[in-house]
Design a protein around this motif. Structure first.
Motif, PDB file in Angstrom:
ATOM      1  N   GLU A  88       5.301  14.247   7.414  1.00  0.00           N
ATOM      2  CA  GLU A  88       4.352  13.231   7.859  1.00  0.00           C
ATOM      3  C   GLU A  88       2.919  13.727   7.714  1.00  0.00           C
ATOM      4  O   GLU A  88       2.021  12.956   7.386  1.00  0.00           O
ATOM      5  N   ARG A  89       2.695  15.012   7.952  1.00  0.00           N
ATOM      6  CA  ARG A  89       1.346  15.567   7.789  1.00  0.00           C
ATOM      7  C   ARG A  89       0.861  15.424   6.350  1.00  0.00           C
ATOM      8  O   ARG A  89      -0.285  15.086   6.093  1.00  0.00           O
ATOM      9  N   VAL A  90       1.747  15.659   5.398  1.00  0.00           N
ATOM     10  CA  VAL A  90       1.381  15.503   3.987  1.00  0.00           C
ATOM     11  C   VAL A  90       1.061  14.042   3.711  1.00  0.00           C
ATOM     12  O   VAL A  90       0.069  13.715   3.068  1.00  0.00           O
ATOM     13  N   LYS A  91       1.915  13.150   4.227  1.00  0.00           N
ATOM     14  CA  LYS A  91       1.729  11.719   4.017  1.00  0.00           C
ATOM     15  C   LYS A  91       0.406  11.238   4.617  1.00  0.00           C
ATOM     16  O   LYS A  91      -0.288  10.406   4.032  1.00  0.00           O
ATOM     17  N   LEU A  92       0.037  11.775   5.781  1.00  0.00           N
ATOM     18  CA  LEU A  92      -1.208  11.378   6.446  1.00  0.00           C
ATOM     19  C   LEU A  92      -2.394  12.246   6.022  1.00  0.00           C
ATOM     20  O   LEU A  92      -3.458  12.159   6.612  1.00  0.00           O
ATOM     21  N   GLN A  93      -2.188  13.089   5.037  1.00  0.00           N
ATOM     22  CA  GLN A  93      -3.224  13.974   4.506  1.00  0.00           C
ATOM     23  C   GLN A  93      -3.842  14.846   5.601  1.00  0.00           C
ATOM     24  O   GLN A  93      -5.048  15.027   5.686  1.00  0.00           O
ATOM     25  N   GLY A  94      -2.965  15.399   6.476  1.00  0.00           N
ATOM     26  CA  GLY A  94      -3.411  16.334   7.501  1.00  0.00           C
ATOM     27  C   GLY A  94      -3.893  15.704   8.790  1.00  0.00           C
ATOM     28  O   GLY A  94      -4.125  16.389   9.770  1.00  0.00           O
ATOM     29  N   ARG A  95      -4.059  14.387   8.804  1.00  0.00           N
ATOM     30  CA  ARG A  95      -4.520  13.725  10.032  1.00  0.00           C
ATOM     31  C   ARG A  95      -3.371  13.597  11.021  1.00  0.00           C
ATOM     32  O   ARG A  95      -2.219  13.516  10.636  1.00  0.00           O
ATOM     33  N   GLU A  96      -3.699  13.511  12.298  1.00  0.00           N
ATOM     34  CA  GLU A  96      -2.700  13.330  13.354  1.00  0.00           C
ATOM     35  C   GLU A  96      -2.531  11.843  13.644  1.00  0.00           C
ATOM     36  O   GLU A  96      -3.501  11.100  13.699  1.00  0.00           O
ATOM     37  N   ARG A  97      -1.295  11.405  13.856  1.00  0.00           N
ATOM     38  CA  ARG A  97      -1.009  10.006  14.196  1.00  0.00           C
ATOM     39  C   ARG A  97      -1.594   9.708  15.571  1.00  0.00           C
ATOM     40  O   ARG A  97      -1.428  10.460  16.510  1.00  0.00           O
ATOM     41  N   LYS A  98      -2.290   8.577  15.705  1.00  0.00           N
ATOM     42  CA  LYS A  98      -2.925   8.179  16.956  1.00  0.00           C
ATOM     43  C   LYS A  98      -2.177   7.053  17.666  1.00  0.00           C
ATOM     44  O   LYS A  98      -2.335   6.854  18.850  1.00  0.00           O
ATOM     45  N   ARG A  99      -1.396   6.267  16.923  1.00  0.00           N
ATOM     46  CA  ARG A  99      -0.634   5.172  17.524  1.00  0.00           C
ATOM     47  C   ARG A  99       0.590   4.877  16.665  1.00  0.00           C
ATOM     48  O   ARG A  99       0.658   5.242  15.493  1.00  0.00           O
ATOM     49  N   ALA A 100       1.539   4.189  17.280  1.00  0.00           N
ATOM     50  CA  ALA A 100       2.770   3.825  16.579  1.00  0.00           C
ATOM     51  C   ALA A 100       2.601   2.473  15.909  1.00  0.00           C
ATOM     52  O   ALA A 100       1.852   1.624  16.378  1.00  0.00           O
ATOM     53  N   ARG A 101       3.254   2.308  14.817  1.00  0.00           N
ATOM     54  CA  ARG A 101       3.243   1.031  14.102  1.00  0.00           C
ATOM     55  C   ARG A 101       4.690   0.645  13.849  1.00  0.00           C
ATOM     56  O   ARG A 101       5.434   1.406  13.248  1.00  0.00           O
ATOM     57  N   PRO A 102       5.095  -0.554  14.303  1.00  0.00           N
ATOM     58  CA  PRO A 102       6.484  -0.951  14.084  1.00  0.00           C
ATOM     59  C   PRO A 102       6.800  -1.064  12.605  1.00  0.00           C
ATOM     60  O   PRO A 102       5.940  -1.420  11.802  1.00  0.00           O
ATOM     61  N   VAL A 103       8.032  -0.760  12.275  1.00  0.00           N
ATOM     62  CA  VAL A 103       8.483  -0.870  10.893  1.00  0.00           C
ATOM     63  C   VAL A 103       8.561  -2.349  10.548  1.00  0.00           C
ATOM     64  O   VAL A 103       9.126  -3.154  11.287  1.00  0.00           O
ATOM     65  N   GLN A 104       7.976  -2.719   9.426  1.00  0.00           N
ATOM     66  CA  GLN A 104       7.977  -4.113   8.985  1.00  0.00           C
ATOM     67  C   GLN A 104       9.356  -4.462   8.448  1.00  0.00           C
ATOM     68  O   GLN A 104       9.918  -3.742   7.643  1.00  0.00           O
ATOM     69  N   SER A 105       9.890  -5.581   8.901  1.00  0.00           N
ATOM     70  CA  SER A 105      11.178  -6.027   8.392  1.00  0.00           C
ATOM     71  C   SER A 105      10.956  -6.718   7.047  1.00  0.00           C
ATOM     72  O   SER A 105       9.841  -7.082   6.694  1.00  0.00           O
ATOM     73  N   GLU A 106      12.050  -6.885   6.352  1.00  0.00           N
ATOM     74  CA  GLU A 106      11.951  -7.559   5.056  1.00  0.00           C
ATOM     75  C   GLU A 106      11.416  -8.970   5.262  1.00  0.00           C
ATOM     76  O   GLU A 106      11.744  -9.631   6.227  1.00  0.00           O
ATOM     77  N   THR A 107      10.600  -9.416   4.311  1.00  0.00           N
ATOM     78  CA  THR A 107      10.044 -10.765   4.434  1.00  0.00           C
ATOM     79  C   THR A 107      11.150 -11.784   4.175  1.00  0.00           C
ATOM     80  O   THR A 107      11.965 -11.627   3.271  1.00  0.00           O
ATOM     81  N   ARG A 108      11.160 -12.816   4.979  1.00  0.00           N
ATOM     82  CA  ARG A 108      12.158 -13.873   4.829  1.00  0.00           C
ATOM     83  C   ARG A 108      11.676 -14.875   3.782  1.00  0.00           C
ATOM     84  O   ARG A 108      10.485 -15.129   3.683  1.00  0.00           O
ATOM     85  N   PRO A 109      12.602 -15.439   3.042  1.00  0.00           N
ATOM     86  CA  PRO A 109      12.173 -16.452   2.063  1.00  0.00           C
ATOM     87  C   PRO A 109      11.591 -17.657   2.795  1.00  0.00           C
ATOM     88  O   PRO A 109      12.049 -18.035   3.863  1.00  0.00           O
ATOM     89  N   ALA A 110      10.583 -18.217   2.234  1.00  0.00           N
ATOM     90  CA  ALA A 110       9.933 -19.383   2.832  1.00  0.00           C
ATOM     91  C   ALA A 110      10.908 -20.537   2.894  1.00  0.00           C
ATOM     92  O   ALA A 110      11.720 -20.750   1.991  1.00  0.00           O
ATOM     93  N   SER A 111      10.823 -21.288   3.939  1.00  0.00           N
ATOM     94  CA  SER A 111      11.681 -22.454   4.105  1.00  0.00           C
ATOM     95  C   SER A 111      11.289 -23.512   3.063  1.00  0.00           C
ATOM     96  O   SER A 111      10.130 -23.663   2.715  1.00  0.00           O
ATOM     97  N   GLU A 112      12.269 -24.242   2.607  1.00  0.00           N
ATOM     98  CA  GLU A 112      11.982 -25.289   1.637  1.00  0.00           C
ATOM     99  C   GLU A 112      11.502 -26.551   2.317  1.00  0.00           C
ATOM    100  O   GLU A 112      11.042 -27.462   1.668  1.00  0.00           O
TER     101      GLU A 112
END
Length: 120
Positions: A88-112
């Motif tokens: 995670e440190r590599v992914k954040l380029q050495g910065r520390e995480r300050k808050r949590a972010r929920p994992v985004q679910s797959e987008t649902r197809p738009a209703s017709e």
């Protein structure tokens, strides 16, 4: 109640029972009575008996009992150190995480369906 919640409840009960049993064995291995440990921890003998029986108790009381037994460093060792996350440190380029972010679910197809479709 769902099966998952029942399983979680049983797991909590089982862990509480195991912690209580270990707490009682530690107290006895140090040749302490419940009354002595209760006095040293600032808890009542009845509260200590409930902890040892796996019948719950507050986190504050549990920590005070561990402090009285001088084993609180082991409690901190049970949780992983959150600062050691190399990927995670590599992914954040050495910065520390300050808050949590929920994992985004797959987008649902738009209703017709659209407004006004049911008007004839």
């Amino acid at each position: 109640m769902s099966i998952k919640m029942d399983d979680d409840f049983e797991t909590v009960r089982r862990v509480e029972a195991q912690l209580g049993e270990r707490l009682a064995r530690l107290r006895l291995s140090r040749n302490l009575t419940r009354a002595q440990l209760a006095k040293e921890s600032g808890a009542s003998s009845r509260t200590l008996a409930r902890l040892e029986a796996g019948q719950g108790g507050s986190l504050d009381t549990f920590i005070r009992v561990l402090l009285a037994l001088k084993i609180e460093p082991h409690l901190l060792g049970a949780l992983p150190d959150p600062t050691v996350r190399p990927i995670e440190r590599v992914k954040l380029q050495g910065r520390e995480r300050k808050r949590a972010r929920p994992v985004q679910s797959e987008t649902r197809p738009a209703s017709e369906w659209a407004w006004g479709d049911d008007e004839g």
